[in-house]
Design a protein around this motif. Structure first.
Motif, PDB file in Angstrom:
ATOM      1  N   ILE A   6     -35.249 -49.124  28.564  1.00 44.44           N
ATOM      2  CA  ILE A   6     -35.292 -50.356  27.762  1.00 44.44           C
ATOM      3  C   ILE A   6     -36.160 -51.439  28.393  1.00 44.44           C
ATOM      4  N   SER A   7     -36.234 -51.495  29.701  1.00 40.34           N
ATOM      5  CA  SER A   7     -37.028 -52.536  30.356  1.00 40.34           C
ATOM      6  C   SER A   7     -38.510 -52.433  29.994  1.00 40.34           C
ATOM      7  N   ARG A   8     -38.983 -51.245  29.628  1.00 34.81           N
ATOM      8  CA  ARG A   8     -40.383 -51.070  29.206  1.00 34.81           C
ATOM      9  C   ARG A   8     -40.692 -51.856  27.934  1.00 34.81           C
ATOM     10  N   TYR A   9     -39.704 -52.061  27.103  1.00 45.88           N
ATOM     11  CA  TYR A   9     -39.903 -52.681  25.800  1.00 45.88           C
ATOM     12  C   TYR A   9     -39.553 -54.174  25.784  1.00 45.88           C
ATOM     13  N   LYS A  34     -44.315 -50.432  20.630  1.00 48.15           N
ATOM     14  CA  LYS A  34     -44.406 -49.699  21.901  1.00 48.15           C
ATOM     15  C   LYS A  34     -43.451 -48.508  21.877  1.00 48.15           C
ATOM     16  N   TRP A  35     -42.241 -48.733  21.385  1.00 45.13           N
ATOM     17  CA  TRP A  35     -41.264 -47.650  21.260  1.00 45.13           C
ATOM     18  C   TRP A  35     -41.793 -46.555  20.339  1.00 45.13           C
ATOM     19  N   ALA A  36     -42.368 -46.943  19.196  1.00 46.92           N
ATOM     20  CA  ALA A  36     -42.890 -45.978  18.225  1.00 46.92           C
ATOM     21  C   ALA A  36     -44.034 -45.157  18.824  1.00 46.92           C
ATOM     22  N   ARG A  37     -44.929 -45.811  19.568  1.00 50.12           N
ATOM     23  CA  ARG A  37     -46.023 -45.073  20.221  1.00 50.12           C
ATOM     24  C   ARG A  37     -45.477 -44.078  21.232  1.00 50.12           C
ATOM     25  N   ASP A  38     -44.459 -44.492  21.988  1.00 46.32           N
ATOM     26  CA  ASP A  38     -43.842 -43.582  22.955  1.00 46.32           C
ATOM     27  C   ASP A  38     -43.187 -42.401  22.246  1.00 46.32           C
ATOM     28  N   CYS A  39     -42.532 -42.643  21.122  1.00 47.88           N
ATOM     29  CA  CYS A  39     -41.910 -41.558  20.357  1.00 47.88           C
ATOM     30  C   CYS A  39     -42.961 -40.587  19.844  1.00 47.88           C
ATOM     31  N   GLU A  40     -44.039 -41.119  19.317  1.00 48.41           N
ATOM     32  CA  GLU A  40     -45.092 -40.247  18.795  1.00 48.41           C
ATOM     33  C   GLU A  40     -45.701 -39.410  19.920  1.00 48.41           C
ATOM     34  N   ALA A  41     -45.957 -40.023  21.068  1.00 44.60           N
ATOM     35  CA  ALA A  41     -46.516 -39.281  22.203  1.00 44.60           C
ATOM     36  C   ALA A  41     -45.546 -38.202  22.673  1.00 44.60           C
ATOM     37  N   TRP A  42     -44.262 -38.556  22.728  1.00 42.30           N
ATOM     38  CA  TRP A  42     -43.256 -37.593  23.165  1.00 42.30           C
ATOM     39  C   TRP A  42     -43.197 -36.420  22.185  1.00 42.30           C
ATOM     40  N   TYR A  87     -42.913 -48.601  11.036  1.00 39.59           N
ATOM     41  CA  TYR A  87     -42.823 -49.288   9.751  1.00 39.59           C
ATOM     42  C   TYR A  87     -44.188 -49.280   9.104  1.00 39.59           C
ATOM     43  N   GLY A  88     -44.228 -49.037   7.816  1.00 42.99           N
ATOM     44  CA  GLY A  88     -45.441 -48.904   7.047  1.00 42.99           C
ATOM     45  C   GLY A  88     -46.621 -49.717   7.510  1.00 42.99           C
ATOM     46  N   GLY A  89     -47.421 -49.156   8.364  1.00 40.16           N
ATOM     47  CA  GLY A  89     -48.675 -49.763   8.749  1.00 40.16           C
ATOM     48  C   GLY A  89     -48.623 -50.696   9.939  1.00 40.16           C
ATOM     49  N   THR A  90     -47.463 -50.979  10.510  1.00 41.15           N
ATOM     50  CA  THR A  90     -47.437 -51.905  11.644  1.00 41.15           C
ATOM     51  C   THR A  90     -47.643 -51.199  12.968  1.00 41.15           C
ATOM     52  N   PHE A  91     -47.684 -49.890  12.950  1.00 38.35           N
ATOM     53  CA  PHE A  91     -47.768 -49.107  14.181  1.00 38.35           C
ATOM     54  C   PHE A  91     -48.973 -49.497  15.031  1.00 38.35           C
ATOM     55  N   GLN A  92     -50.158 -49.557  14.440  1.00 37.95           N
ATOM     56  CA  GLN A  92     -51.360 -49.903  15.187  1.00 37.95           C
ATOM     57  C   GLN A  92     -51.851 -51.311  14.865  1.00 37.95           C
TER      58      GLN A  92
END
Length: 151
Positions: A6-9, A34-42, A87-92
């Motif tokens: 959690i400290s990463r976020y 940041k969480w979503a990018r980490d999930c996608e990478a994982w 969420y629709g389009g907020t990822f990047q």
């Protein structure tokens, strides 16, 4: 899965009493992205194991992010096994605040947009003690109407 610590976020978050409605929304979006990018990478590194994200450390971390920035409601882990972690389009996107309208001293509405686009999301916030917390979110649909979105 220590990559979901959690400290990463929350590393750059302000104290509750220092965070206004706009800060709350922008910090939440940054933490969530940041969480979503980490999930996608994982998910890419572990094909076929999406269920571990839905039941493991990633889910727990999302709950903690929501606990910090969102009012207390029953928010089930809403990411399907399709890998849709954002969420629709907020990822990047790098959203900016379009408007912030206080409705009394305990309610506020913050509208964000992606740079160069029309308003994307409207966050409804409530003041709980010294903290502003997100109560709900809406997005504009294809016809320009605000429709509820999942938080």
């Amino acid at each position: 899965m220590t990559e979901f610590e959690i400290s990463r976020y929350l590393a750059s978050s302000l104290a509750d009493e220092q965070r206004g409605p706009e800060d709350t929304v922008l910090e939440y979006i940054r933490a969530y992205q940041k969480w979503a990018r980490d999930c996608e990478a994982w998910a890419k590194a572990h094909p076929g194991q999406i269920e571990k994200l839905q039941r493991g450390a990633a889910r727990e971390t999302l709950s903690l992010i929501q606990k910090k920035y969102c009012s207390a409601k029953n928010r089930q882990f809403q990411r399907a096994s399709t890998g849709y972690f954002f969420y629709g389009g907020t990822f990047q996107a790098s959203p900016v605040v379009e408007s912030c309208e206080e409705q009394g001293h305990r309610l506020c509405s913050v509208t964000t947009r992606k740079a160069g686009h029309s308003p994307s999301f409207r966050f409804r916030l409530e003041r709980h003690g010294k903290a502003w917390l997100i109560a709900s979110i809406e997005r504009k649909d294809g016809t320009g109407r605000w429709v509820p979105d999942t938080l």
